[in-house]
Design a protein around this motif. Structure first.
Motif, PDB file in Angstrom:
ATOM      1  N   SER A 150       0.812  -1.214   0.000  1.00  0.00           N
ATOM      2  CA  SER A 150       0.000   0.000   0.000  1.00  0.00           C
ATOM      3  C   SER A 150       0.844   1.262   0.000  1.00  0.00           C
ATOM      4  O   SER A 150       0.373   2.328  -0.410  1.00  0.00           O
ATOM      5  N   ARG A 207      -3.175   3.007  -3.472  1.00  0.00           N
ATOM      6  CA  ARG A 207      -3.803   2.286  -2.367  1.00  0.00           C
ATOM      7  C   ARG A 207      -5.161   1.708  -2.757  1.00  0.00           C
ATOM      8  O   ARG A 207      -5.567   0.655  -2.268  1.00  0.00           O
ATOM      9  N   VAL A 266      -4.614  -1.567  -4.579  1.00  0.00           N
ATOM     10  CA  VAL A 266      -4.249  -2.602  -3.608  1.00  0.00           C
ATOM     11  C   VAL A 266      -5.499  -3.104  -2.883  1.00  0.00           C
ATOM     12  O   VAL A 266      -5.703  -4.316  -2.729  1.00  0.00           O
ATOM     13  N   LEU A 301      -6.176   0.115   6.109  1.00  0.00           N
ATOM     14  CA  LEU A 301      -6.173   0.656   4.747  1.00  0.00           C
ATOM     15  C   LEU A 301      -7.207   1.766   4.600  1.00  0.00           C
ATOM     16  O   LEU A 301      -6.955   2.784   3.941  1.00  0.00           O
ATOM     17  N   GLU A 345      -6.326   5.601   3.636  1.00  0.00           N
ATOM     18  CA  GLU A 345      -6.961   6.186   2.456  1.00  0.00           C
ATOM     19  C   GLU A 345      -7.601   7.523   2.801  1.00  0.00           C
ATOM     20  O   GLU A 345      -7.489   8.500   2.047  1.00  0.00           O
ATOM     21  N   PHE A 369       1.310   3.496   5.614  1.00  0.00           N
ATOM     22  CA  PHE A 369       0.434   2.509   6.243  1.00  0.00           C
ATOM     23  C   PHE A 369       0.946   2.238   7.653  1.00  0.00           C
ATOM     24  O   PHE A 369       2.145   2.076   7.872  1.00  0.00           O
TER      25      PHE A 369
END
Length: 489
Positions: A257, A262, A265, A309, A313, A390
Motif C-alpha cells: 500500500s 492504495r 491494492v 487501509l 486512504e 500505512f
C-alpha cells in the motif's frame, strides 16, 4: 526504547492478560449459545450488542476518565467487565447475555482509552511508532492465546466463564501495583462523519464496511466451524489461524500500500479475500482441514487489513492538522459497522445455513470493490510520494489515535497541581517553609511530593541536594524516581 518498554511493562502485562480473557469469552459465547439451541439470529443480536457498548464507551470514556483518573477507571471498568462475564454464568438467558455484552463493550472501550492514553503519555516522538507496534502485538498475542483456554473445560459448564472472569480480575493487578502516577488525557474535537465523507468517501465507506466484515467474521466463525464439526482444540487452532492471519498479513499489505495506488491494492485484496472465503465454504465439506485453515487465515487477514487501509486512504485526503479529529470519526464508522455486522450476517446464516457466512462476506466485499472502482473513475490517484504511510492497526482496539506516527506529536502538557502552585509561591519568600511543605505533601502522597520537589528544584533559592537528601528519608522507596525528577547525577 528499552527504558520506555521497561516502564510500560506492567501496562503491557495487564493488556495481555485482559485480552486473554476477552479472547476466551469471544469464542465461548457463540459456542455456548449454539450449544444451548439459540437461533443464529439471536446469537447475532447478542454479539452485535458488544459494539453498541463499545460505541457508547468510545463517546464517554474520556469524560469519565477525567473524573475518576486513569488507574481507578481502568481498575473499575475491568472489574465491572469481569462481573458481567460472571453474571453470564448464572443464567443461560439471551436477554441477560445481550445486556452484559453492552456492559462488556463499554468497559473495554474505557479500559483501552486509559491504556492508549497512558502509552501516548509515556512515549516520545521517536518511540511512539515502536510502542504502537508492541501494543498491537501484545493485543493480538492475548487474543490468540486466550481462546485456547476453551479446551480447559466443556463449553456447557460454567467453569470457562469463571476462568475468563478470573483473567480479567488478574489484569487489574499489574496496573494498580505500578508506581506510575497515571497519564494526563487530552480531548480532541471530532470531525463530523458527513464532512469526512465529503473529503474521503472511500475512506468512510470502507471503514464502515470493514467494521461489518471484522465483527461478523470474528464473532460468527465459531458458529460456522460448529456446522463442519470443527470443535474443541481444533476450534482453537482454527480461530488461532484467523488471528495469526490478521497479524501476519499486515506486513505485506503495508508494504504494497505504500508503493502502489492504495485503491488498487484494496481492490485486489478484496477480490482475493472473497475468493478465499468461498474456497473455505467449498473445502470445508471435503474435510481438507489444512486448506480450510489456510484460506480462513488469508480472508481473515485481509479483512483485518481493510481497517488500517481505510484509515490511511482517508488520511491521504486530509491536512496534517485534521488527522486526529478525523480518526475519531473513523472509529465511529467502524463501530457502527460492528453493530451491523454480526446481526446482518446471522440473518443470512439463519436462513441459508452456517456455510452462508463466507458467501455473505464475499458479497459485501465485492460490493465494496465495485465502490472502489467507481471512486477510481471519479478521482485521480494520489502520487505515491504524497501518500501517508500505512500503520498497523488492531481492529479490536480504538485505534490508538495519539500513538499513530502520522499525527502531529505534541509533548504532553501536565497541568501543575494546586500544591505545586502554592509551594512555589511560598518558596519565593520563605524557601525553608516551602521545603517543609514539600515534605508534608510527600508523606501523604509520594508522587505528588515528587512533583512539588521537581517544581522547587527549578527555583534559584532552593538547595536541590539538600532537598533530595531530606525528602529521600521521607520516601526512601521512591529515591531513584526523586533523583531523576531533580536531575541529580
Amino acid at each position: 526504547m528499552h527504558k520506555t518498554f521497561v516502564s510500560l511493562f506492567s501496562l503491557f502485562l495487564s493488556c495481555f492478560i485482559l485480552l486473554s480473557g476477552i479472547g476466551l469469552i469471544n469464542v465461548l459465547l457463540p459456542v455456548r449459545m449454539n450449544l444451548d439451541g439459540l437461533s443464529t439470529e439471536v446469537i447475532g443480536i447478542v454479539l452485535s450488542l458488544y459494539y453498541v457498548g463499545l460505541l457508547i464507551g468510545a463517546l464517554y470514556s474520556t469524560s469519565l476518565i477525567k473524573r475518576a483518573g486513569h488507574i481507578r477507571m481502568f481498575a473499575g471498568c475491568v472489574s465491572l467487565g469481569a462481573v458481567s462475564i460472571l453474571l453470564c454464568s448464572l443464567y443461560s438467558d439471551a436477554a441477560l447475555w445481550g445486556a452484559m455484552r453492552i456492559v462488556m463493550g463499554f468497559c473495554i472501550a474505557c479500559a483501552f482509552t486509559a491504556m492508549e492514553s497512558w502509552l501516548s503519555d509515556s512515549s516520545s516522538k521517536e518511540t511512539r511508532g515502536q510502542v504502537l507496534a508492541i501494543y498491537n502485538a501484545v493485543v493480538l498475542a492475548g487474543l490468540f492465546g486466550g481462546q485456547f483456554f476453551i479446551n480447559v473445560a466443556s463449553p456447557q459448564d460454567n467453569m470457562l466463564f469463571v476462568i475468563a472472569g478470573i483473567l480479567m480480575c488478574i489484569a487489574v493487578i499489574p496496573v494498580v501495583m505500578s508506581s506510575h502516577p497515571g497519564p494526563v488525557i487530552e480531548e480532541f474535537s471530532s470531525m463530523s462523519l458527513r464532512l469526512l465523507y465529503k473529503r474521503s468517501p472511500l475512506g468512510v465507506v470502507s471503514c464502515l464496511i470493514s467494521g461489518m466484515l471484522y465483527s461478523a467474521i470474528f464473532n460468527l466463525l465459531p458458529v460456522f466451524a460448529k456446522e463442519f464439526d470443527i470443535t474443541g482444540f481444533q476450534l482453537s487452532l482454527y480461530m488461532g489461524a484467523a488471528i495469526f492471519g490478521a497479524f501476519v498479513l499486515q506486513f505485506p499489505v503495508g508494504f504494497l500500500s505504500d508503493r502502489f495506488d492504495r485503491r488498487t491494492v484494496l481492490f485486489v485484496l478484496l477480490l482475493i479475500s472473497a475468493s478465499a472465503g468461498i474456497a473455505v465454504t467449498l473445502l470445508a465439506p471435503m474435510g481438507i482441514t489444512w486448506a480450510v485453515f489456510l484460506a480462513t487465515g488469508i480472508t481473515c487477514g485481509i479483512i483485518a487489513c481493510t481497517y488500517p487501509l481505510s484509515i490511511t486512504e482517508a488520511l491521504d485526503k486530509l491536512k496534517q492538522s485534521e488527522i486526529v479529529s478525523a480518526m475519531s470519526s473513523m472509529i465511529l464508522a467502524f463501530a457502527l459497522g460492528g453493530v451491523l455486522g454480526p446481526y446482518s450476517a446471522s440473518l443470512v446464516m439463519d436462513k441459508f445455513g452456517g456455510s452462508a457466512l463466507f458467501y455473505f462476506l464475499g458479497l459485501v466485499q465485492l460490493l465494496l470493490a465495485c465502490f472502489v472502482v467507481f471512486r477510481m473513475t471519479v478521482r485521480a490517484a494520489l502520487p505515491i510520494e504524497e501518500q501517508e504511510n500505512f500503520v498497523m492497526q488492531g481492529s479490536v482496539i480504538t485505534s490508538a489515535v495519539e500513538l499513530d506516527p502520522r499525527t502531529e506529536y505534541h509533548e504532553p502538557q501536565h497541568e501543575p497541581c494546586s500544591e505545586v502552585e502554592t509551594t512555589v509561591m511560598v518558596a519565593t519568600t520563605d524557601p525553608k517553609l516551602a521545603v517543609e511543605l514539600a515534605l508534608v505533601i510527600a508523606k501523604v502522597n509520594a508522587q505528588r511530593g515528587i512533583e512539588v520537589a521537581e517544581a522547587l528544584a527549578a527555583l534559584a533559592n532552593i538547595n536541590v541536594l539538600d532537598l533530595y537528601q531530606t525528602m529521600s528519608k521521607i520516601i526512601p522507596a521512591h529515591s531513584t524516581e526523586l533523583r531523576a525528577a531533580l536531575k541529580i547525577d
